[in-house]
Scaffold this motif. Structure first.
Motif, PDB file in Angstrom:
ATOM      1  N   LEU A  25      11.370  -3.203 -24.552  1.00  0.00           N
ATOM      2  CA  LEU A  25      12.363  -3.573 -23.538  1.00  0.00           C
ATOM      3  C   LEU A  25      12.039  -4.924 -22.907  1.00  0.00           C
ATOM      4  CD1 LEU A  25      12.641  -0.062 -21.858  1.00  0.00           C
ATOM      5  CD2 LEU A  25      14.187  -1.066 -23.544  1.00  0.00           C
ATOM      6  N   ALA A  26      13.094  -5.579 -22.435  1.00  0.00           N
ATOM      7  CA  ALA A  26      12.909  -6.853 -21.745  1.00  0.00           C
ATOM      8  C   ALA A  26      12.913  -6.620 -20.236  1.00  0.00           C
ATOM      9  CB  ALA A  26      14.054  -7.796 -22.127  1.00  0.00           C
ATOM     10  N   GLY A  27      12.343  -7.569 -19.496  1.00  0.00           N
ATOM     11  CA  GLY A  27      12.496  -7.568 -18.035  1.00  0.00           C
ATOM     12  C   GLY A  27      11.373  -6.915 -17.272  1.00  0.00           C
ATOM     13  N   ALA A  28      10.379  -6.358 -17.960  1.00  0.00           N
ATOM     14  CA  ALA A  28       9.297  -5.694 -17.230  1.00  0.00           C
ATOM     15  C   ALA A  28       7.990  -5.827 -18.005  1.00  0.00           C
ATOM     16  CB  ALA A  28       9.623  -4.221 -17.016  1.00  0.00           C
ATOM     17  N   GLU A  29       6.884  -5.683 -17.263  1.00  0.00           N
ATOM     18  CA  GLU A  29       5.563  -5.656 -17.902  1.00  0.00           C
ATOM     19  C   GLU A  29       4.732  -4.566 -17.253  1.00  0.00           C
ATOM     20  OE1 GLU A  29       3.129  -9.107 -16.967  1.00  0.00           O
ATOM     21  OE2 GLU A  29       4.261  -9.411 -15.123  1.00  0.00           O
ATOM     22  N   ILE A  30       3.750  -4.072 -17.987  1.00  0.00           N
ATOM     23  CA  ILE A  30       2.834  -3.049 -17.460  1.00  0.00           C
ATOM     24  C   ILE A  30       1.638  -3.768 -16.849  1.00  0.00           C
ATOM     25  CG2 ILE A  30       1.338  -1.097 -18.049  1.00  0.00           C
ATOM     26  CD1 ILE A  30       4.266  -0.372 -18.362  1.00  0.00           C
ATOM     27  N   VAL A  31       1.481  -3.618 -15.521  1.00  0.00           N
ATOM     28  CA  VAL A  31       0.354  -4.290 -14.849  1.00  0.00           C
ATOM     29  C   VAL A  31      -0.708  -3.295 -14.406  1.00  0.00           C
ATOM     30  CG1 VAL A  31       1.747  -6.256 -14.076  1.00  0.00           C
ATOM     31  CG2 VAL A  31       1.497  -4.251 -12.582  1.00  0.00           C
ATOM     32  N   ALA A  32      -0.395  -1.994 -14.445  1.00  0.00           N
ATOM     33  CA  ALA A  32      -1.366  -1.021 -13.933  1.00  0.00           C
ATOM     34  C   ALA A  32      -1.195   0.321 -14.629  1.00  0.00           C
ATOM     35  CB  ALA A  32      -1.175  -0.852 -12.422  1.00  0.00           C
ATOM     36  N   LEU A  33      -2.329   1.011 -14.805  1.00  0.00           N
ATOM     37  CA  LEU A  33      -2.338   2.330 -15.444  1.00  0.00           C
ATOM     38  C   LEU A  33      -3.283   3.226 -14.670  1.00  0.00           C
ATOM     39  CD1 LEU A  33      -2.876   0.952 -19.057  1.00  0.00           C
ATOM     40  CD2 LEU A  33      -0.765   2.070 -18.286  1.00  0.00           C
ATOM     41  N   SER A  34      -2.967   4.514 -14.632  1.00  0.00           N
ATOM     42  CA  SER A  34      -3.874   5.459 -13.986  1.00  0.00           C
ATOM     43  C   SER A  34      -3.704   6.828 -14.625  1.00  0.00           C
ATOM     44  CB  SER A  34      -3.564   5.538 -12.482  1.00  0.00           C
ATOM     45  OG  SER A  34      -4.451   6.433 -11.858  1.00  0.00           O
ATOM     46  N   ASP A  35      -4.804   7.532 -14.768  1.00  0.00           N
ATOM     47  CA  ASP A  35      -4.739   8.898 -15.283  1.00  0.00           C
ATOM     48  C   ASP A  35      -5.910   9.669 -14.692  1.00  0.00           C
ATOM     49  OD1 ASP A  35      -3.235  10.339 -17.908  1.00  0.00           O
ATOM     50  OD2 ASP A  35      -5.169  11.221 -17.347  1.00  0.00           O
ATOM     51  N   TYR A  36      -5.696  10.928 -14.477  1.00  0.00           N
ATOM     52  CA  TYR A  36      -6.736  11.855 -14.023  1.00  0.00           C
ATOM     53  C   TYR A  36      -7.940  11.762 -14.951  1.00  0.00           C
ATOM     54  CZ  TYR A  36      -8.635  16.512 -13.019  1.00  0.00           C
ATOM     55  OH  TYR A  36      -9.437  17.561 -12.692  1.00  0.00           O
ATOM     56  N   ASN A  37      -7.657  11.539 -16.212  1.00  0.00           N
ATOM     57  CA  ASN A  37      -8.698  11.336 -17.221  1.00  0.00           C
ATOM     58  C   ASN A  37      -8.764   9.835 -17.512  1.00  0.00           C
ATOM     59  OD1 ASN A  37     -10.198  11.098 -19.531  1.00  0.00           O
ATOM     60  ND2 ASN A  37      -8.743  12.188 -20.841  1.00  0.00           N
ATOM     61  N   PRO A  38      -9.736   9.105 -16.907  1.00  0.00           N
ATOM     62  CA  PRO A  38      -9.749   7.642 -17.029  1.00  0.00           C
ATOM     63  C   PRO A  38      -9.787   7.168 -18.479  1.00  0.00           C
ATOM     64  CG  PRO A  38     -11.449   8.398 -15.480  1.00  0.00           C
ATOM     65  CD  PRO A  38     -10.863   9.619 -16.110  1.00  0.00           C
ATOM     66  N   ALA A  39     -10.395   7.957 -19.348  1.00  0.00           N
ATOM     67  CA  ALA A  39     -10.481   7.536 -20.761  1.00  0.00           C
ATOM     68  C   ALA A  39      -9.087   7.424 -21.373  1.00  0.00           C
ATOM     69  CB  ALA A  39     -11.339   8.522 -21.549  1.00  0.00           C
ATOM     70  N   ALA A  40      -8.161   8.300 -20.925  1.00  0.00           N
ATOM     71  CA  ALA A  40      -6.790   8.248 -21.458  1.00  0.00           C
ATOM     72  C   ALA A  40      -6.119   6.948 -21.026  1.00  0.00           C
ATOM     73  CB  ALA A  40      -5.990   9.456 -20.957  1.00  0.00           C
ATOM     74  N   ALA A  41      -6.334   6.547 -19.765  1.00  0.00           N
ATOM     75  CA  ALA A  41      -5.738   5.293 -19.282  1.00  0.00           C
ATOM     76  C   ALA A  41      -6.354   4.103 -20.011  1.00  0.00           C
ATOM     77  CB  ALA A  41      -5.934   5.172 -17.772  1.00  0.00           C
ATOM     78  N   ARG A  42      -7.670   4.148 -20.217  1.00  0.00           N
ATOM     79  CA  ARG A  42      -8.319   3.014 -20.896  1.00  0.00           C
ATOM     80  C   ARG A  42      -7.858   2.895 -22.345  1.00  0.00           C
ATOM     81  NH1 ARG A  42     -12.706   4.277 -17.705  1.00  0.00           N
ATOM     82  NH2 ARG A  42     -12.463   3.053 -15.812  1.00  0.00           N
ATOM     83  N   ALA A  43      -7.625   4.026 -22.973  1.00  0.00           N
ATOM     84  CA  ALA A  43      -7.167   3.986 -24.370  1.00  0.00           C
ATOM     85  C   ALA A  43      -5.783   3.344 -24.452  1.00  0.00           C
ATOM     86  CB  ALA A  43      -7.141   5.402 -24.952  1.00  0.00           C
ATOM     87  N   VAL A  44      -4.921   3.677 -23.502  1.00  0.00           N
ATOM     88  CA  VAL A  44      -3.580   3.071 -23.505  1.00  0.00           C
ATOM     89  C   VAL A  44      -3.683   1.581 -23.167  1.00  0.00           C
ATOM     90  CG1 VAL A  44      -1.334   3.093 -22.341  1.00  0.00           C
ATOM     91  CG2 VAL A  44      -2.386   5.244 -23.053  1.00  0.00           C
ATOM     92  N   GLN A  45      -4.574   1.246 -22.232  1.00  0.00           N
ATOM     93  CA  GLN A  45      -4.803  -0.168 -21.912  1.00  0.00           C
ATOM     94  C   GLN A  45      -5.214  -0.927 -23.178  1.00  0.00           C
ATOM     95  OE1 GLN A  45      -8.568  -1.019 -20.115  1.00  0.00           O
ATOM     96  NE2 GLN A  45      -7.713  -2.577 -18.727  1.00  0.00           N
ATOM     97  N   ALA A  46      -6.203  -0.391 -23.886  1.00  0.00           N
ATOM     98  CA  ALA A  46      -6.707  -1.077 -25.078  1.00  0.00           C
ATOM     99  C   ALA A  46      -5.623  -1.227 -26.140  1.00  0.00           C
ATOM    100  CB  ALA A  46      -7.898  -0.299 -25.643  1.00  0.00           C
ATOM    101  N   ASP A  47      -4.801  -0.193 -26.295  1.00  0.00           N
ATOM    102  CA  ASP A  47      -3.822  -0.215 -27.390  1.00  0.00           C
ATOM    103  C   ASP A  47      -2.555  -0.999 -27.048  1.00  0.00           C
ATOM    104  OD1 ASP A  47      -5.574   1.387 -28.689  1.00  0.00           O
ATOM    105  OD2 ASP A  47      -4.436   3.244 -28.443  1.00  0.00           O
ATOM    106  N   LEU A  48      -2.143  -0.952 -25.762  1.00  0.00           N
ATOM    107  CA  LEU A  48      -0.789  -1.416 -25.455  1.00  0.00           C
ATOM    108  C   LEU A  48      -0.688  -2.417 -24.309  1.00  0.00           C
ATOM    109  CD1 LEU A  48       0.904   2.097 -25.661  1.00  0.00           C
ATOM    110  CD2 LEU A  48       1.294   0.217 -27.260  1.00  0.00           C
ATOM    111  N   ALA A  49      -1.652  -2.419 -23.384  1.00  0.00           N
ATOM    112  CA  ALA A  49      -1.494  -3.266 -22.194  1.00  0.00           C
ATOM    113  C   ALA A  49      -2.849  -3.820 -21.766  1.00  0.00           C
ATOM    114  CB  ALA A  49      -0.855  -2.442 -21.062  1.00  0.00           C
ATOM    115  N   PRO A  50      -3.418  -4.742 -22.559  1.00  0.00           N
ATOM    116  CA  PRO A  50      -4.790  -5.208 -22.293  1.00  0.00           C
ATOM    117  C   PRO A  50      -4.944  -5.880 -20.936  1.00  0.00           C
ATOM    118  CG  PRO A  50      -3.744  -6.455 -24.097  1.00  0.00           C
ATOM    119  CD  PRO A  50      -2.845  -5.314 -23.794  1.00  0.00           C
ATOM    120  N   ASP A  51      -3.855  -6.425 -20.372  1.00  0.00           N
ATOM    121  CA  ASP A  51      -3.981  -7.125 -19.087  1.00  0.00           C
ATOM    122  C   ASP A  51      -3.799  -6.196 -17.887  1.00  0.00           C
ATOM    123  OD1 ASP A  51      -4.354  -9.447 -20.492  1.00  0.00           O
ATOM    124  OD2 ASP A  51      -2.205  -9.947 -20.517  1.00  0.00           O
TER     125      ASP A  51
END
Ligand SMILES: NC(=O)c1ccc[n+]([C@@H]2O[C@H](COP(=O)([O-])OP(=O)(O)OC[C@H]3O[C@@H](n4cnc5c(N)ncnc54)[C@H](O)[C@@H]3O)[C@@H](O)[C@H]2O)c1
Length: 336
Positions: A25-51
């Motif tokens: 999609l256009a018009g937005a970016e992912i700037v933050a992630l959070s999960d009860y299980n931090p490893a799940a958030a980090r995995a999504v960060q690594a795969d899809l939203a490094p910044d």
């Protein structure tokens, strides 16, 4: 303007919505992630939203200055607190269904949004954005006369072992509950559940299939078959019978073959494939409204009414055959 989004809950759907925003999609970016299980958030960060920043707590993500809008994709029981925090922060919030696990919880969200004085919440009832349902609504509104009856079915090939009878309402029928209100521009006044002969494929804690009978304020009668061990595929049927004709939800587009003296069209087996395009459209709608500091589409009120209606359906399961009234409070003007 690029809308800066934070995602809370990076499991199956949170990851998929992150992918949509980051890659489709256009018009937005992912700037933050959070999960009860931090490893799940980090995995999504690594795969899809490094910044993106990874926050330990969803509340910190909501409060972050560089987060303009929030996606709540965590486990259902955690939605209410995060949505209330987003409203308190004045930030538009997309909340996956359910809005809350109780009608009282959904009411607290409605009250908070009304107090805020503007729409900030969109609930993830994506069927309203499905091209087939959009076409069906146009025809229902303009071509078949006054709707009188709806015949519908929600069939899954199988369900996991932990799926028990009330989940047929909370996890399965919930999508029909919302989409029929929207399709008919109507509300429910009663629910009844009857159980046909039980499938031998259903385990001991699951009555399957079930037939839910809903009655609307305008007098439309709706029957929905829920059959979650139907074996043959994932199949969503919806036929609206009106005074001048009837209209069917289109089948998903697929190739028809003629071979070995048979005419055949494949049927999907995974629910994730059936409404995949509608998730893109619902999030595009969220991004558009959130960029203006507000929300559109399925509202907190719709989430609240869905919760009241599904509670009545669960009661109707427990009191098999009885007609359970559904009474709604007055709708606040914010949702007109
Ligand atoms: N609209 C739809 O068709 C649709 C489809 C799938 C899921 N959903 C909804 O989306 C939600 C998530 O479903 P899922 O299939 O992705 O589940 P999931 O179990 O794959 O992911 C949920 C994530 O939430 C995290 N989580 C749990 N408690 C949390 C908390 N307090 N704070 C932050 N994160 C927390 C878990 O660690 C997990 O990573 C559910 O409410 C579900 O009903 C909607």
């Amino acid at each position: 303007m690029t809308l800066r989004i934070g995602v809370i809950g990076t499991g199956m759907i949170g990851r998929d919505h992150t992918r949509r925003i980051a890659q489709v999609l256009a018009g937005a970016e992912i700037v933050a992630l959070s999960d009860y299980n931090p490893a799940a958030a980090r995995a999504v960060q690594a795969d899809l939203a490094p910044d993106a920043m990874v926050y330990d707590k969803g509340e910190e993500l909501i409060a972050a200055d560089d987060v303009d809008a929030v996606l709540v994709c965590s486990t259902g029981s955690t939605h209410e607190a995060y949505v209330l925090a987003a409203i308190a922060a004045g930030k538009p919030c997309f909340c996956e269904k359910p809005l809350a696990t109780t009608a009282e919880g959904a009411k607290r969200i409605v009250d908070a949004e009304v107090a805020a004085g503007k729409r900030l919440v969109q609930v993830g009832f994506m069927r309203r954005y499905d091209a087939g349902y959009q076409m069906l609504k146009k025809v229902v509104d303009s071509q078949i006369g006054t709707p009188l009856m709806v015949h519908a079915a929600h069939r899954n090939p199988t369900v996991p072992e932990h799926y028990v009878t009330p989940m047929a309402i909370h996890d399965t029928l919930i999508h029909e509950i919302d989409v029929f209100r929207w399709l008919l521009d109507d509300d429910y006044v009663s629910a009844q559940v009857v159980f046909p002969r039980k499938s031998s494929h259903a385990h001991g804690k699951l009555a399957d299939p079930q037939i839910v009978l809903l009655e609307t304020a305008k007098g439309v009668r709706i029957d929905v078959e829920i059959f979650v061990n139907c074996r043959y595929g994932y199949d969503i049927q919806c036929q609206v019978v009106g005074e001048e004709g009837l209209a069917n939800l289109p089948e998903p587009m697929n190739i028809t073959t003629r071979k070995n003296a048979a005419l055949s069209t494949p049927i999907m087996t995974d629910w994730k494939d059936r409404f995949v395009d509608s998730y893109d459209v619902e999030l595009a709608d969220f991004i558009k409204a959130a960029a203006q500091g507000t929300a559109s589409g399925p509202s907190s009120w719709d989430g609240y009414v869905a919760a009241i209606s599904s509670d009545a359906c669960v009661e109707a399961q427990e009191k098999t055959g009885q007609i359970i009234p559904i009474t709604l409070p007055a709708r606040p003007a914010l949702y007109d």
